[in-house]
Design an enzyme around this catalytic site. Sequence first.
Site: not given
Ligand SMILES: *Cc1c(COP(=O)(O)O)cnc(C)c1O
Length: 404
Positions: A138, A223, A252
């Site tokens: 994700f 990421d 986050k």
């Molecule tokens: C939550 C998340 C995102 C997206 O972040 P947003 O602030 O919702 O755009 C991208 N990568 C990972 C691994 C995530 O957990």
Amino acid sequence: MAYTPSREDFDRYMVPNYAPQKTIPVRGEGSRLWDQEGREYIDFAGGIAVNSLGHCHPVLVQALKEQADKLWHLSNIYTNEPALKLAKALVERTFADKVYLCSSGGEANEAALKLARRWAHDNYGERKAKIISFRQSFHGRTLFTVSVGGQPKYSQGFGPVPGGIVHAEFNNLDSVRELIDDETCAIIVEPMQGEGGIVPATQEFLEGLRELCDRHNALLVFDEVQSGMGRPGTLFAYMRYGVTPDILTSAKSLGGGFPVGAMLTKEDIAKVLVLGTHGSTYGGNALASAVALAALETIDTPEVLEGVQRRHERFREHLERINAKYGVFREIRGMGLLIGAQMSADYEGRAREILPLAIEEGVMALIAGPDVLRLAPSLVIPEADIDEGMQRLERAIARLVDNA
Ligand SMILES: *Cc1c(COP(=O)(O)O)cnc(C)c1O
């Protein structure tokens, strides 16, 4: 008369892309929340791995209030002191030489992917554009990031989607070897898959990706939007593995609850983002940067990082104790304070049912996919709150078992 919003107002006024729980929290302090009726909850959800220092941490509140009285926003026509301090602090504490600030994880990944494409384009020509990502991964909700993400349900019906993206199997190097070639510009990977079910990468996998990227002149993008900022017990998960990416994204926990994101990279790669190639009106917003700097300086200390590991053990002991009694979990995994408990065969697909029961018992939790109960609490959650919250979670699980 003051108007008090209700849960029904959500269905009345908001687009139906979420299905929030019934309770509406109105106040938070540390790892406790209170709803409109004054009912109290222990928070193991942490705003989906965001509230890294709990709710209304005094250091963050002070940083926000101080900055609120000085200056909120300028746009990128000017720079500002908090943004410069945050960028410097990130560079000094990581592999990076350069930082791009934005407002969310999806935006940080969008920037990372565009940077990788542009770097390959400028250095090797336009054929080098393939991006390798992983199934179940994700990376955000923009059209580019859902296309790169490995969960087709998030991009279905939104086509045509960007091309040049292929998906390999997480923790399977052979599946990457089959796809990678000299036209690959980047591999993007979560060192620990979050939404995909709290699955840590193996050591060999990340080392192998580093080697494959080096061999094919491709960039390795980590990421760390969910896995980073102290949650693994190190500032970022790459430090725990000792495998250094070329680009890293954070969001986050970075803002502890204030929307902020960052993309980190090396000088040599950053330099292709010449004037005008990319941007964001809010990127480097002074309020966001002031809070993120306060969060970073608070989290990146031996006390907090060592505390994360101690708390991990405590959560794990509770989960194992509950499992010994009820046999609901097949596996308990994760790193630091991002913990997943995979449901056993008898409860397959039923992790979601725990959430409303948990709320009734006074504890907030998360899921990661249909089979995994996920906990992403504050990095400084008091041990008494862990114990009390786990008692409540146990009562919720006992009810799930009774319902079965
Ligand atoms: C939550 C998340 C995102 C997206 O972040 P947003 O602030 O919702 O755009 C991208 N990568 C990972 C691994 C995530 O957990």
